[in-house]
Design a protein around this motif. Structure first.
Motif, PDB file in Angstrom:
ATOM      1  N   UNK A   8       0.834  -1.199   0.000  1.00 12.81           N
ATOM      2  CA  UNK A   8       0.000   0.000   0.000  1.00 12.81           C
ATOM      3  C   UNK A   8       0.874   1.258   0.000  1.00 12.81           C
ATOM      4  N   UNK A   9       1.893   1.235   0.841  1.00  7.90           N
ATOM      5  CA  UNK A   9       2.793   2.381   0.940  1.00  7.90           C
ATOM      6  C   UNK A   9       3.513   2.652  -0.382  1.00  7.90           C
ATOM      7  N   UNK A  10       3.844   1.591  -1.106  1.00 10.60           N
ATOM      8  CA  UNK A  10       4.511   1.726  -2.400  1.00 10.60           C
ATOM      9  C   UNK A  10       3.532   1.915  -3.549  1.00 10.60           C
ATOM     10  N   UNK A  11       2.261   2.025  -3.212  1.00 11.70           N
ATOM     11  CA  UNK A  11       1.178   2.301  -4.170  1.00 11.70           C
ATOM     12  C   UNK A  11       1.072   1.240  -5.262  1.00 11.70           C
ATOM     13  N   UNK A  20      -3.724  13.001  -2.278  1.00  9.52           N
ATOM     14  CA  UNK A  20      -2.535  13.852  -2.158  1.00  9.52           C
ATOM     15  C   UNK A  20      -1.478  13.199  -1.265  1.00  9.52           C
ATOM     16  N   UNK A  21      -0.200  13.378  -1.614  1.00  6.73           N
ATOM     17  CA  UNK A  21       0.901  12.719  -0.911  1.00  6.73           C
ATOM     18  C   UNK A  21       0.889  12.982   0.593  1.00  6.73           C
ATOM     19  N   UNK A  22       0.611  14.204   0.989  1.00  7.08           N
ATOM     20  CA  UNK A  22       0.611  14.540   2.420  1.00  7.08           C
ATOM     21  C   UNK A  22      -0.469  13.741   3.167  1.00  7.08           C
ATOM     22  N   UNK A  23      -1.645  13.639   2.596  1.00  5.79           N
ATOM     23  CA  UNK A  23      -2.741  12.881   3.209  1.00  5.79           C
ATOM     24  C   UNK A  23      -2.423  11.393   3.169  1.00  5.79           C
ATOM     25  N   UNK A  24      -1.872  10.926   2.051  1.00  2.00           N
ATOM     26  CA  UNK A  24      -1.542   9.517   1.897  1.00  2.00           C
ATOM     27  C   UNK A  24      -0.537   9.076   2.957  1.00  2.00           C
ATOM     28  N   UNK A  25       0.515   9.864   3.166  1.00  2.00           N
ATOM     29  CA  UNK A  25       1.543   9.514   4.156  1.00  2.00           C
ATOM     30  C   UNK A  25       0.936   9.380   5.552  1.00  2.00           C
ATOM     31  N   UNK A  26       0.046  10.296   5.904  1.00  2.00           N
ATOM     32  CA  UNK A  26      -0.587  10.235   7.226  1.00  2.00           C
ATOM     33  C   UNK A  26      -1.534   9.031   7.313  1.00  2.00           C
ATOM     34  N   UNK A  27      -2.244   8.752   6.238  1.00  2.00           N
ATOM     35  CA  UNK A  27      -3.164   7.609   6.231  1.00  2.00           C
ATOM     36  C   UNK A  27      -2.402   6.293   6.396  1.00  2.00           C
TER      37      UNK A  27
END
Length: 64
Positions: A8-11, A20-27
């Motif tokens: 998931x982290x590596x999409x 968005x990357x900022x939201x994705x990182x926190x999720x």
């Protein structure tokens, strides 16, 4: 569980995602914390079932 989170982290398989990357990182961080609370370890093995549909088409461009 760890490999699933890593994917998931590596999409992996994320072509339709628009996060968005900022939201994705926190999720991802929230998901990792939840998994640790829920399963106690990222070494927990989750069984998965996947189904694929294969459609065979022959001579689709053939014109008489």
């Amino acid at each position: 569980m760890g490999k699933l989170l890593e994917n998931q982290e590596n999409k992996i398989q994320s072509a339709a995602w628009s996060i968005p990357d900022q939201i994705f990182a926190r999720a991802i961080q929230d998901l990792r914390e939840w998994a640790l609370q829920r399963y106690g370890s990222l070494d927990y093995i989750l069984l998965q079932e996947r189904q694929f549909k294969i459609v065979v088409v022959r001579d689709w461009a053939y014109r008489s």
